[in-house]
Design a protein around this motif. Structure first.
Motif, PDB file in Angstrom:
ATOM      1  N   GLY A  47      42.774 -26.824  -9.105  1.00  0.00           N
ATOM      2  CA  GLY A  47      41.505 -26.153  -9.366  1.00  0.00           C
ATOM      3  C   GLY A  47      40.676 -26.855 -10.434  1.00  0.00           C
ATOM      4  O   GLY A  47      41.152 -27.720 -11.162  1.00  0.00           O
ATOM      5  N   SER A  78      48.486 -33.212  -7.436  1.00  0.00           N
ATOM      6  CA  SER A  78      48.462 -31.872  -6.840  1.00  0.00           C
ATOM      7  C   SER A  78      48.053 -31.957  -5.375  1.00  0.00           C
ATOM      8  O   SER A  78      47.344 -32.866  -4.964  1.00  0.00           O
ATOM      9  CB  SER A  78      47.509 -30.952  -7.608  1.00  0.00           C
ATOM     10  OG  SER A  78      46.192 -31.392  -7.465  1.00  0.00           O
ATOM     11  N   LYS A  79      48.503 -30.989  -4.605  1.00  0.00           N
ATOM     12  CA  LYS A  79      48.228 -30.991  -3.172  1.00  0.00           C
ATOM     13  C   LYS A  79      46.789 -30.606  -2.894  1.00  0.00           C
ATOM     14  O   LYS A  79      46.194 -29.814  -3.625  1.00  0.00           O
ATOM     15  CB  LYS A  79      49.157 -30.017  -2.458  1.00  0.00           C
ATOM     16  CG  LYS A  79      50.581 -30.445  -2.427  1.00  0.00           C
ATOM     17  CD  LYS A  79      51.396 -29.493  -1.593  1.00  0.00           C
ATOM     18  CE  LYS A  79      52.815 -29.998  -1.474  1.00  0.00           C
ATOM     19  NZ  LYS A  79      53.608 -29.159  -0.576  1.00  0.00           N
ATOM     20  N   LYS A  80      46.255 -31.139  -1.811  1.00  0.00           N
ATOM     21  CA  LYS A  80      44.923 -30.742  -1.362  1.00  0.00           C
ATOM     22  C   LYS A  80      45.010 -29.339  -0.778  1.00  0.00           C
ATOM     23  O   LYS A  80      46.053 -28.922  -0.287  1.00  0.00           O
ATOM     24  CB  LYS A  80      44.398 -31.712  -0.303  1.00  0.00           C
ATOM     25  CG  LYS A  80      44.070 -33.073  -0.842  1.00  0.00           C
ATOM     26  CD  LYS A  80      43.471 -33.944   0.226  1.00  0.00           C
ATOM     27  CE  LYS A  80      43.125 -35.309  -0.335  1.00  0.00           C
ATOM     28  NZ  LYS A  80      42.521 -36.175   0.676  1.00  0.00           N
ATOM     29  N   LEU A  81      43.913 -28.612  -0.833  1.00  0.00           N
ATOM     30  CA  LEU A  81      43.908 -27.247  -0.307  1.00  0.00           C
ATOM     31  C   LEU A  81      44.107 -27.219   1.197  1.00  0.00           C
ATOM     32  O   LEU A  81      44.638 -26.258   1.733  1.00  0.00           O
ATOM     33  CB  LEU A  81      42.600 -26.545  -0.671  1.00  0.00           C
ATOM     34  CG  LEU A  81      42.453 -26.174  -2.134  1.00  0.00           C
ATOM     35  CD1 LEU A  81      41.086 -25.541  -2.373  1.00  0.00           C
ATOM     36  CD2 LEU A  81      43.543 -25.231  -2.567  1.00  0.00           C
ATOM     37  N   VAL A 116      47.891 -27.137   1.951  1.00  0.00           N
ATOM     38  CA  VAL A 116      48.636 -25.938   1.564  1.00  0.00           C
ATOM     39  C   VAL A 116      48.592 -24.942   2.711  1.00  0.00           C
ATOM     40  O   VAL A 116      47.549 -24.656   3.271  1.00  0.00           O
ATOM     41  CB  VAL A 116      48.014 -25.312   0.287  1.00  0.00           C
ATOM     42  CG1 VAL A 116      48.751 -24.051  -0.083  1.00  0.00           C
ATOM     43  CG2 VAL A 116      48.038 -26.310  -0.843  1.00  0.00           C
ATOM     44  N   ARG A 165      41.575 -29.281  -4.737  1.00  0.00           N
ATOM     45  CA  ARG A 165      43.024 -29.387  -4.849  1.00  0.00           C
ATOM     46  C   ARG A 165      43.587 -28.087  -5.384  1.00  0.00           C
ATOM     47  O   ARG A 165      42.871 -27.224  -5.870  1.00  0.00           O
ATOM     48  CB  ARG A 165      43.388 -30.550  -5.764  1.00  0.00           C
ATOM     49  CG  ARG A 165      42.834 -31.861  -5.244  1.00  0.00           C
ATOM     50  CD  ARG A 165      43.690 -32.991  -5.695  1.00  0.00           C
ATOM     51  NE  ARG A 165      43.222 -34.236  -5.099  1.00  0.00           N
ATOM     52  CZ  ARG A 165      43.981 -34.979  -4.342  1.00  0.00           C
ATOM     53  NH1 ARG A 165      45.192 -34.624  -4.072  1.00  0.00           N
ATOM     54  NH2 ARG A 165      43.515 -36.105  -3.851  1.00  0.00           N
ATOM     55  N   ARG A 166      44.876 -27.965  -5.311  1.00  0.00           N
ATOM     56  CA  ARG A 166      45.541 -26.729  -5.723  1.00  0.00           C
ATOM     57  C   ARG A 166      45.383 -26.465  -7.220  1.00  0.00           C
ATOM     58  O   ARG A 166      45.377 -25.321  -7.653  1.00  0.00           O
ATOM     59  CB  ARG A 166      47.015 -26.799  -5.344  1.00  0.00           C
ATOM     60  CG  ARG A 166      47.732 -25.507  -5.547  1.00  0.00           C
ATOM     61  CD  ARG A 166      49.050 -25.516  -4.819  1.00  0.00           C
ATOM     62  NE  ARG A 166      49.777 -24.308  -5.121  1.00  0.00           N
ATOM     63  CZ  ARG A 166      49.833 -23.269  -4.318  1.00  0.00           C
ATOM     64  NH1 ARG A 166      49.227 -23.321  -3.165  1.00  0.00           N
ATOM     65  NH2 ARG A 166      50.511 -22.201  -4.662  1.00  0.00           N
TER      66      ARG A 166
END
Length: 64
Positions: free
Chosen positions: A27, A49-52, A55, A24-25
């Protein structure tokens, strides 16, 4: 002795939340530190938080 066991459990849970934060963003590091203070709040922060993958990547030309 029981304090040491509870501390080991708390660090283990924080490590688990940190591992969730790797993809996730937020970390691993930030998720782990937040989870050391409170595991539930760390888990909520990771899940919000957003998933990578979600993004958008930044082009090299846009940075210059």
């Amino acid at each position: 002795m029981e304090t040491l066991v509870l501390l080991a459990i708390a660090v283990g849970l924080a490590y688990g939340v940190g591992c969730m934060g790797r993809k996730r963003r937020i970390g691993f590091g930030m998720a782990f530190v937040i989870s050391l203070f409170n595991v539930v709040i760390g888990l909520i922060a990771v899940l919000c938080s957003k998933k990578l993958d979600d993004v958008e990547p930044i082009d090299k030309e846009e940075r210059l």
